[in-house]
Design a protein around this motif. Structure first.
Motif, PDB file in Angstrom:
ATOM      1  N   GLY A  37       0.841  -1.210   0.000  1.00  0.00           N
ATOM      2  CA  GLY A  37       0.000   0.000   0.000  1.00  0.00           C
ATOM      3  C   GLY A  37       0.870   1.252   0.000  1.00  0.00           C
ATOM      4  O   GLY A  37       0.621   2.215  -0.749  1.00  0.00           O
ATOM      5  N   LEU A  38       1.901   1.251   0.819  1.00  0.00           N
ATOM      6  CA  LEU A  38       2.814   2.402   0.891  1.00  0.00           C
ATOM      7  C   LEU A  38       3.536   2.594  -0.445  1.00  0.00           C
ATOM      8  O   LEU A  38       3.701   3.717  -0.926  1.00  0.00           O
ATOM      9  CB  LEU A  38       3.824   2.176   2.032  1.00  0.00           C
ATOM     10  CG  LEU A  38       4.899   3.243   2.207  1.00  0.00           C
ATOM     11  CD1 LEU A  38       4.281   4.580   2.610  1.00  0.00           C
ATOM     12  CD2 LEU A  38       5.926   2.816   3.265  1.00  0.00           C
ATOM     13  N   LEU A  39       3.940   1.492  -1.051  1.00  0.00           N
ATOM     14  CA  LEU A  39       4.656   1.587  -2.338  1.00  0.00           C
ATOM     15  C   LEU A  39       3.754   2.143  -3.435  1.00  0.00           C
ATOM     16  O   LEU A  39       4.192   2.911  -4.291  1.00  0.00           O
ATOM     17  CB  LEU A  39       5.206   0.212  -2.731  1.00  0.00           C
ATOM     18  CG  LEU A  39       6.329  -0.294  -1.809  1.00  0.00           C
ATOM     19  CD1 LEU A  39       6.559  -1.783  -1.971  1.00  0.00           C
ATOM     20  CD2 LEU A  39       7.624   0.472  -2.079  1.00  0.00           C
ATOM     21  N   PHE A  40       2.472   1.762  -3.404  1.00  0.00           N
ATOM     22  CA  PHE A  40       1.515   2.340  -4.357  1.00  0.00           C
ATOM     23  C   PHE A  40       1.405   3.848  -4.133  1.00  0.00           C
ATOM     24  O   PHE A  40       1.409   4.638  -5.079  1.00  0.00           O
ATOM     25  CB  PHE A  40       0.132   1.703  -4.186  1.00  0.00           C
ATOM     26  CG  PHE A  40      -0.100   0.518  -5.083  1.00  0.00           C
ATOM     27  CD1 PHE A  40      -0.275   0.683  -6.452  1.00  0.00           C
ATOM     28  CD2 PHE A  40      -0.171  -0.759  -4.558  1.00  0.00           C
ATOM     29  CE1 PHE A  40      -0.514  -0.407  -7.275  1.00  0.00           C
ATOM     30  CE2 PHE A  40      -0.395  -1.860  -5.378  1.00  0.00           C
ATOM     31  CZ  PHE A  40      -0.571  -1.683  -6.736  1.00  0.00           C
ATOM     32  N   LEU A  41       1.292   4.234  -2.854  1.00  0.00           N
ATOM     33  CA  LEU A  41       1.115   5.657  -2.538  1.00  0.00           C
ATOM     34  C   LEU A  41       2.357   6.453  -2.951  1.00  0.00           C
ATOM     35  O   LEU A  41       2.247   7.543  -3.537  1.00  0.00           O
ATOM     36  CB  LEU A  41       0.843   5.794  -1.030  1.00  0.00           C
ATOM     37  CG  LEU A  41       0.495   7.175  -0.507  1.00  0.00           C
ATOM     38  CD1 LEU A  41      -0.657   7.801  -1.290  1.00  0.00           C
ATOM     39  CD2 LEU A  41       0.106   7.086   0.971  1.00  0.00           C
ATOM     40  N   GLY A  43       4.359   5.661  -5.298  1.00  0.00           N
ATOM     41  CA  GLY A  43       4.318   5.701  -6.773  1.00  0.00           C
ATOM     42  C   GLY A  43       3.424   6.835  -7.257  1.00  0.00           C
ATOM     43  O   GLY A  43       3.769   7.580  -8.187  1.00  0.00           O
ATOM     44  N   LEU A  44       2.276   6.982  -6.594  1.00  0.00           N
ATOM     45  CA  LEU A  44       1.326   8.033  -6.994  1.00  0.00           C
ATOM     46  C   LEU A  44       1.900   9.423  -6.697  1.00  0.00           C
ATOM     47  O   LEU A  44       1.810  10.340  -7.527  1.00  0.00           O
ATOM     48  CB  LEU A  44       0.006   7.850  -6.235  1.00  0.00           C
ATOM     49  CG  LEU A  44      -1.074   8.863  -6.579  1.00  0.00           C
ATOM     50  CD1 LEU A  44      -1.609   8.616  -7.986  1.00  0.00           C
ATOM     51  CD2 LEU A  44      -2.223   8.811  -5.585  1.00  0.00           C
ATOM     52  N   LEU A  45       2.502   9.563  -5.527  1.00  0.00           N
ATOM     53  CA  LEU A  45       3.053  10.877  -5.159  1.00  0.00           C
ATOM     54  C   LEU A  45       4.178  11.277  -6.125  1.00  0.00           C
ATOM     55  O   LEU A  45       4.308  12.437  -6.495  1.00  0.00           O
ATOM     56  CB  LEU A  45       3.564  10.843  -3.712  1.00  0.00           C
ATOM     57  CG  LEU A  45       2.459  10.743  -2.654  1.00  0.00           C
ATOM     58  CD1 LEU A  45       3.031  10.475  -1.275  1.00  0.00           C
ATOM     59  CD2 LEU A  45       1.621  12.032  -2.628  1.00  0.00           C
ATOM     60  N   ARG A  46       4.951  10.299  -6.533  1.00  0.00           N
ATOM     61  CA  ARG A  46       6.028  10.597  -7.489  1.00  0.00           C
ATOM     62  C   ARG A  46       5.445  11.018  -8.834  1.00  0.00           C
ATOM     63  O   ARG A  46       5.917  11.958  -9.465  1.00  0.00           O
ATOM     64  CB  ARG A  46       6.932   9.372  -7.648  1.00  0.00           C
ATOM     65  CG  ARG A  46       8.113   9.638  -8.562  1.00  0.00           C
ATOM     66  CD  ARG A  46       9.192   8.610  -8.421  1.00  0.00           C
ATOM     67  NE  ARG A  46       8.704   7.266  -8.700  1.00  0.00           N
ATOM     68  CZ  ARG A  46       9.424   6.180  -8.516  1.00  0.00           C
ATOM     69  NH1 ARG A  46      10.648   6.263  -8.038  1.00  0.00           N
ATOM     70  NH2 ARG A  46       8.924   4.990  -8.795  1.00  0.00           N
ATOM     71  N   LYS A  47       4.386  10.299  -9.232  1.00  0.00           N
ATOM     72  CA  LYS A  47       3.727  10.636 -10.502  1.00  0.00           C
ATOM     73  C   LYS A  47       3.216  12.077 -10.479  1.00  0.00           C
ATOM     74  O   LYS A  47       3.157  12.752 -11.503  1.00  0.00           O
ATOM     75  CB  LYS A  47       2.545   9.661 -10.680  1.00  0.00           C
ATOM     76  CG  LYS A  47       1.968   9.567 -12.059  1.00  0.00           C
ATOM     77  CD  LYS A  47       1.053   8.351 -12.119  1.00  0.00           C
ATOM     78  CE  LYS A  47      -0.332   8.717 -12.556  1.00  0.00           C
ATOM     79  NZ  LYS A  47      -1.268   7.604 -12.535  1.00  0.00           N
ATOM     80  N   ARG A  48       2.888  12.554  -9.293  1.00  0.00           N
ATOM     81  CA  ARG A  48       2.340  13.918  -9.161  1.00  0.00           C
ATOM     82  C   ARG A  48       3.428  14.965  -8.921  1.00  0.00           C
ATOM     83  O   ARG A  48       3.144  16.071  -8.459  1.00  0.00           O
ATOM     84  CB  ARG A  48       1.368  13.967  -7.992  1.00  0.00           C
ATOM     85  CG  ARG A  48       0.190  13.084  -8.207  1.00  0.00           C
ATOM     86  CD  ARG A  48      -1.052  13.733  -7.674  1.00  0.00           C
ATOM     87  NE  ARG A  48      -2.215  13.008  -8.091  1.00  0.00           N
ATOM     88  CZ  ARG A  48      -3.023  12.359  -7.265  1.00  0.00           C
ATOM     89  NH1 ARG A  48      -2.768  12.357  -5.975  1.00  0.00           N
ATOM     90  NH2 ARG A  48      -4.079  11.751  -7.734  1.00  0.00           N
ATOM     91  N   GLY A  49       4.685  14.576  -9.143  1.00  0.00           N
ATOM     92  CA  GLY A  49       5.750  15.578  -9.068  1.00  0.00           C
ATOM     93  C   GLY A  49       6.418  15.707  -7.710  1.00  0.00           C
ATOM     94  O   GLY A  49       7.091  16.704  -7.439  1.00  0.00           O
ATOM     95  N   ALA A 178       6.115   1.903  -6.292  1.00  0.00           N
ATOM     96  CA  ALA A 178       7.505   2.380  -6.478  1.00  0.00           C
ATOM     97  C   ALA A 178       8.520   1.321  -6.052  1.00  0.00           C
ATOM     98  O   ALA A 178       9.359   1.547  -5.173  1.00  0.00           O
ATOM     99  CB  ALA A 178       7.685   3.673  -5.682  1.00  0.00           C
ATOM    100  N   MET A 179       8.471   0.149  -6.704  1.00  0.00           N
ATOM    101  CA  MET A 179       9.357  -0.975  -6.353  1.00  0.00           C
ATOM    102  C   MET A 179      10.827  -0.646  -6.609  1.00  0.00           C
ATOM    103  O   MET A 179      11.717  -1.223  -5.998  1.00  0.00           O
ATOM    104  CB  MET A 179       8.988  -2.197  -7.198  1.00  0.00           C
ATOM    105  CG  MET A 179       7.673  -2.803  -6.832  1.00  0.00           C
ATOM    106  SD  MET A 179       7.779  -3.518  -5.199  1.00  0.00           S
ATOM    107  CE  MET A 179       6.109  -4.070  -5.004  1.00  0.00           C
ATOM    108  N   ASP A 180      11.064   0.254  -7.540  1.00  0.00           N
ATOM    109  CA  ASP A 180      12.447   0.601  -7.878  1.00  0.00           C
ATOM    110  C   ASP A 180      13.177   1.236  -6.688  1.00  0.00           C
ATOM    111  O   ASP A 180      14.403   1.284  -6.673  1.00  0.00           O
ATOM    112  CB  ASP A 180      12.472   1.570  -9.070  1.00  0.00           C
ATOM    113  CG  ASP A 180      11.603   2.782  -8.800  1.00  0.00           C
ATOM    114  OD1 ASP A 180      10.370   2.618  -8.721  1.00  0.00           O
ATOM    115  OD2 ASP A 180      12.158   3.886  -8.622  1.00  0.00           O
TER     116      ASP A 180
END
Ligand code: SF4
Length: 424
Positions: A37-41, A43-49, A178-180
């Motif tokens: 769940g944290l990794l998804f979040l 990932g989303l925050l990164r997508k938003r800059g 954000a697995m990377d």
């Protein structure tokens, strides 16, 4: 109830640190655990800059390798909390210690915001400890606590020391996890659906995911591709109902994995629904490369059948085992969850289920009952043990039946473990 989703949605240009805290418990087995769940979040925050970072106190402290990409987590003995004083077991801190966490924090730029996740309610000691350390190491940086524990125990989680607590389940962000942030992966994880169509009275699935929803297949395959590119040779599914609507979803996903990543080893550590395992399904599991399969039998006694809404009868289980053996699995690969310690259950009932599982050649894996706040069965537990509500440590599956309810004594439990594990 506190919902920070709007605030999180509005973040832009921030530096966000996600933290998976250590676990404090009598035991901890890494069943391909990742804070998905944290990794998804993140990932989303990164997508938003936003700029995102991760400290995973479990993975970052891995001491040695185990089979199928898992790692042994470093641990050190710590004093037992007061609630466990009478429990004759040693108590451990699993994951990064003070110095390890400080060194990880120092290796990263100072964040604007910290997101701490959580899992089991009875692991809150590790969460509180982690928040306290982060507050010392990064004074002035706001901390938000999220994950499963504050959804199930919102009042208790208000004592965590976090500045804000997310007590409403967040929907799964529409982003790539954000697995990377791990660099190289030894194993990957996948979530093909959220929730479960069933409503077992001891389970929290519907509290966390009110509806059963399947995820987009194209997105799923892309997530698997990414993790294989990062080095994963094993992939564990986190689904609660992996086989629900299998023809339209699970089979195409498996076929995609067979075509794109032959040799990838797959694992289903959460129980598979026994009724779904027909001949085609057994064959697909084997062809797709599932090495770990665990069947959700739970029990053939009346109390278990009632609590699980008759998840599977003995005949359905027998047929599923025979199909899996017919598809090429060895008997010892057919692991089967047997639930121990439900209110009113007797040790003799559990022994009967274990004997039944073993009589078919399959392997019984005992799962000790943990009373989960908000579930129908929890309310029943509270009638006799109200103390369980206010002290989540008493919800610990290791502790609850032998030492809180006493319905299965420690001796009976050991006898059941021996029965499940003796060779032959
Ligand atoms: S089948 Fe499994 S996931 Fe679904 S409600 Fe029952 S215990 Fe929970």
């Amino acid at each position: 109830m506190s919902d920070l989703s709007r605030f999180l949605d509005s973040l832009e240009g921030c530096r966000v640190l996600g933290v998976n805290p250590p676990v404090m418990d009598f035991s901890f087995f890494d069943l391909w655990a990742k804070p998905l769940g944290l990794l998804f979040l993140l990932g989303l925050l990164r997508k938003r800059g936003n700029e995102v970072y991760l400290i995973d106190c479990i993975r970052d402290s891995a001491a040695s390798d185990k089979k199928y990409g898992r790692r042994v987590t470093a641990r050190r003995e710590i004093p037992k909390p007061e609630a466990y004083r009478q429990i004759p077991r040693r108590f451990w801190h699993y994951g990064l210690d003070v110095e390890g966490l400080a060194s990880r924090v120092r290796s990263l730029p100072r964040p604007d915001l910290i997101l701490v996740t959580s899992v089991m309610t009875y692991w809150y000691k590790g969460v509180f400890w982690c928040i306290e350390q982060l507050k010392d190491l990064l004074p002035g940086v706001p901390v938000i606590l999220g994950g499963i524990y504050p959804v199930l125990c919102p009042e208790h989680a208000s004592l965590s020391g976090a500045d804000e607590v997310q007590t409403v389940p967040l929907p799964l962000p529409s982003a790539t996890p954000a697995m990377d942030l791990y660099g190289r992966l030894t194993f990957g994880v996948a979530l093909s659906s959220t929730g479960c169509p069933r409503r077992c009275t001891y389970c929290a699935s519907s509290l966390l995911w009110p509806e059963f929803r399947r995820r987009d297949l194209g997105r799923l395959v892309a997530e698997v591709d990414l993790q294989v590119d990062l080095g994963a040779e094993d992939l564990a599914f986190y689904d609660d109902a992996l086989l629900a609507a299998k023809e339209d979803h699970f089979y195409p996903l498996c076929q995609g994995i067979i075509d794109r990543h032959p040799g990838l080893r797959l694992h289903a550590p959460n129980g598979l629904h026994v009724r779904e395992i027909d001949r085609d399904c057994a064959s697909m599991l084997h062809r797709a490369g599932f090495k770990t399969i665990r069947l959700s039998l739970e029990g053939i006694d009346e109390i278990n059948l009632e609590a699980g809404g008759i998840k599977a009868t003995s005949e359905e289980y027998r047929a599923a085992v025979s199909r899996l053996l017919g598809a090429g699995y060895r008997p010892d690969q057919v692991e089967t969850y047997v639930l121990v310690g439900l209110p009113g259950q007797k040790a003799s009932d559990i022994a009967e289920t274990i004997r039944f599982v073993r009589s078919l050649g399959a392997k019984a894996k005992l799962a000790q009952y943990s009373p989960i706040p908000g579930t129908p069965l929890f309310r029943e537990v509270l009638c006799r043990h109200p103390e369980v509500q206010h002290e989540p440590l008493l919800q610990n599956n290791t502790v609850y039946s032998p030492f809180v309810s006493g319905e299965i004594t420690a001796e009976e439990l050991q006898h059941l473990k021996d029965l499940a594990n003796y060779p032959g």
